[in-house]
Design an enzyme around this catalytic site. Structure first.
Site, short mmCIF file in Angstrom:
data_model
loop_
_atom_site.label_atom_id
_atom_site.label_comp_id
_atom_site.label_asym_id
_atom_site.label_seq_id
_atom_site.Cartn_x
_atom_site.Cartn_y
_atom_site.Cartn_z
N HIS A 1 0.81 -1.21 0.00
CA HIS A 1 0.00 0.00 0.00
C HIS A 1 0.85 1.27 0.00
CE1 HIS A 1 -4.20 -1.65 1.13
NE2 HIS A 1 -3.51 -2.55 0.45
N HIS B 1 -2.39 -12.40 -2.38
CA HIS B 1 -3.48 -13.03 -1.66
C HIS B 1 -3.19 -14.48 -1.29
CE1 HIS B 1 -6.77 -9.92 -2.91
NE2 HIS B 1 -5.76 -9.39 -2.25
#
Length: 737
Positions: free
Chosen positions: A103, A264
């Site tokens: 991020h 993920h």
């Protein structure tokens, strides 16, 4: 990583929680009282005086003294040392730190080069309080003991990316490498993240298009909404959002799939309960006693099994702390059905789901697998499906694709490899780094420089053409992601050679003449010396400015350091460089109204910001370039001098001359005619970019300095100094040494 939305946050104040009475008496900027006033604050950002390390601090030199292996060892210890105040899922902070690094880097966008990990901007508002960054404040606090230990030797930007790398490696994934060199900022960047301040609002316009330069589809998200566009669980629509958002962050379809599938593979999402009922304010709105932390959870223990981040809940694999192929295999071996998390967020579970995922805090409990809507999108979109099935069938190809995409994600905003620091820099170069060849010849010396300047001036090229070419080449630089600049001489290559702002036909003739000088100098030499075209372009601009100053009665010598090299077309990604095209360049009085959303004046400020200019530097540069007559297309707008081609302060003298009356031109919007107040005779034409230096009080104050009788030599000195600065903005080979 397509993670973490916090629906509870509807609006965000980017100030500390302050009593209303105090806020009312706080000082206000001009824009508070005069909303249309010109904002020059982008040119005052990141001033060296705001750096507590001082003006002589050299981060590159500090980093070179860092024991990187010791730092990595300390990071590994933190990864598996769970803290009671924020316990680690599965006893491992690795997935948490991957999200932090992702991020931090993932805000990067190609159109203006803003965002990214460089500067460590995740520490500051508004990113610190974005819903997509919920609880990453804790990740950085977990790393504080390491930052405290090594201090100035490693920046927050480098530490966060390095920690993401070590997290991946500790969980069994081999990364491509790591480069340091991200120097920390000390204040928030001024960035347009979207219209308005309502979190999770749609960034698309009324026609459904995502305006440039935005990349994230909703306010406060890194990429896209994992529940689906605007929270609607539509995988097909989600795929469209993913493709557009990732493309605007420099990722193609394969890189996009690799990043999502690789990221993920690790960790879980957190949605133990309703954010609306349980969570407090984001860090930017939290009370002083929170000491910069936000999202205090009043439900249950407030962390661990009760953690709330995105509102989605669960893991993608049964082994969330190791790299496996489970994400892709689970995606295809199950039929996925829509469901809701305990917090009420849309997500997907296997039909007839079994409890196979171990609980993050209690090893005796198990839960079903889950997927986001954006995960299902990789299965239903035809192109993404081709890639995910190929990766599933070829694990080694997937691993390499993820490694390459991760390295690109975390290093894309650093610019060329010349900025990379450390022993773990990959030997391989990548086209997205805008690679430059190494010089395999001896550099020219001072005698050669004098000889070459003389030969350039004898080509018959005007000073104006030489200066225009040097400016066109060097001014593509943008300090937002350190791309562009003269080094590489890519102005002779596609796409730059054909940009309208560069007057292609004229540019071609100038480059041809300079290449002839280059060839004549380089051929049949026995001393091993050569000169690059990129060096000659700058040298030609310098020689022309020195000549223009001489014509005005001033003797100057602009410092010149050789060492630039010439890139090939094969080393130049045309589509990647296309985003550097100036659709507005106030320094050349160029503005393409059809391709701009900013006004000409706002575009000037934006370009000056990318060129790392201050207000005085921008001002003196405009004044000098105008009298040197370097406008695009040969326009005479703003050439406020009767001696064009001579370097003097006439632009400012004539701009501030009260004998001239300015009126809007009937011929073109944004242009003005200057008439003699007594005779009514037309004296000058100018653009809004020119007149703002007499209209805006702050710019006029600087213009008055340079228009003064005692500032003639100062003007010439200051102009040549900032010219030299722009010509060397991309010389990282010099800066790091």
């Amino acid at each position: 990583m397509l993670k973490k939305i916090l629906p509870v946050l509807i609006t965000l104040a980017i100030v500390h929680n302050t009593p209303t009475a105090w806020a009312a008496e706080a000082p206000k900027t001009d824009s508070f009282y005069l909303p249309k006033s010109l904002d020059l604050s982008p040119l005052r950002l990141h001033n060296i005086e705001s750096n507590p390390y001082g003006k002589d601090f050299n981060y590159a030199q500090q980093f070179k003294t860092l024991d990187l292996e010791a730092v990595k060892k300390d990071i590994k210890t933190v990864l598996t040392t769970s803290q009671d105040w924020w316990p680690a899922d599965y006893g491992n902070y690795g997935p948490f730190f991957i999200r932090m690094a992702w991020h931090g880097a993932g805000t990067y966008r190609i159109y203006d080069g803003r965002g990214g990990a460089d500067g460590g901007q995740q520490r500051f508002e508004p990113l610190n309080s974005w819903p997509d960054n919920a609880n990453l404040d804790k990740a950085r606090r977990l790393l504080w003991p390491i930052k405290k230990k090594y201090g100035a030797k490693i920046s927050w930007g480098d530490l966060m990316v390095l920690t993401g790398n070590i997290a991946l490696e500790s969980m069994g994934f081999k990364t491509l490498g790591f480069a340091g060199g991200r120097e920390d900022d000390w204040q928030s960047d001024l960035v347009y993240w979207g219209a308005g301040n309502k979190m999770l609002s749609d960034n698309r316009d009324k026609n459904g298009k995502l305006p440039k330069p935005l990349a994230a589809t909703q306010m406060g998200l890194i990429y896209v909404n994992p529940e689906g566009p605007n929270g609607k669980p539509d995988p097909v629509a989600a795929a469209k959002d993913i493709r557009e958002a990732f493309a605007r962050m420099a990722m193609n379809d394969e890189e996009t799939v690799a990043l999502i599938a690789g990221g993920h593979t690790f960790g879980k999402a957190h949605g133990a309960a309703s954010p609306e009922k349980c969570l407090g304010a984001a860090p930017g709105e939290a009370g002083l006693e929170q000491q910069g932390l936000g999202w205090a959870n009043k439900c249950g223990s407030g962390n661990g099994k009760d953690t709330i981040t995105s509102g989605l809940e669960g893991a993608w694999t049964t082994d969330p702390t190791h790299f496996t192929m489970q994400y892709l295999s689970n995606l295809y071996k199950h039929e996925w059905v829509l469901t809701k998390s305990p917090a009420g967020a849309w997500q997907w579970k296997p039909k007839n789901a079994a409890n196979v995922v171990p609980d993050a805090t209690d090893p005796t409990k198990f839960h079903p697998l889950m997927m986001f809507t954006t995960d299902i999108a990789l299965k239903v979109d035809p192109e993404y499906k081709k890639i995910t099935t190929r990766f599933l069938e070829n694990p080694e190809e997937f691993k390499m694709a993820f490694a390459r995409a991760w390295f690109k994600l975390t290093h894309r905003d650093m610019g060329p490899a010349a900025r990379y620091l450390g022993d773990e820099v990959p030997k391989e170069t990548f086209i997205w780094q805008d690679p430059l060849p190494a010089a395999n010849y001896k550099m020219i010396d001072s005698a050669d420089i004098s000889e070459l300047k003389d030969k350039i001036l004898k080509t018959g090229l005007s000073d104006t053409k030489l200066i225009k070419t040097a400016w066109a080449s060097a001014s593509t630089f943008r300090g937002t992601d350190f791309r562009g600049g003269d080094n590489g001489a890519r102005i002779r290559l596609a796409p730059q050679k054909d940009w309208p702002v560069n007057d292609p036909a004229e540019l071609h003739s100038v480059l041809a003449a300079l290449m002839e000088v280059q060839n004549n100098f380089n051929k049949d030499r026995s001393d091993g010396k050569k000169v690059s075209l990129s060096d000659l372009i700058v040298l030609g601009g310098n020689a022309a400015i020195e000549d223009a100053a001489k014509k005005a009665g001033y003797s100057i010598s602009i410092p010149f350091t050789p060492g630039r090299t010439d890139a090939s077309q094969e080393e130049t990604d045309v589509s990647s460089f296309a985003v550097l095209e100036p659709t507005a360049d106030g320094f050349r009085n160029y503005y393409d109204a059809k391709r701009n959303t900013l006004s000409p004046i706002a575009s000037l400020i934006d370009r000056a910001n990318k060129l790392e200019l201050t207000v005085p530097e921008m001002t003196v540069l405009i004044g000098g370039l105008r009298v040197l007559d370097v406008n695009s297309g040969g326009s005479k707008a703003g050439v406020l001098t009767n001696t064009p081609g001579q370097l003097n302060n006439n632009f400012f003298v004539n701009l501030l001359d009260m004998s001239t009356k300015w009126t809007k031109s009937p011929k073109a919007e944004g242009y003005f005619d200057g008439y003699d107040r007594k005779t009514g005779k037309l004296k000058w034409t100018a653009s809004s970019v020119d007149l703002v230096f007499g209209s805006n009080p702050e710019l006029r104050a600087v213009a008055e300095v340079y228009a003064s009788d005692d500032a003639k030599e100062k003007f010439v000195h200051d102009f040549t100094k900032v010219w030299e600065k722009v010509m060397n903005l991309d010389r990282f080979d010099i800066k790091n040494n």
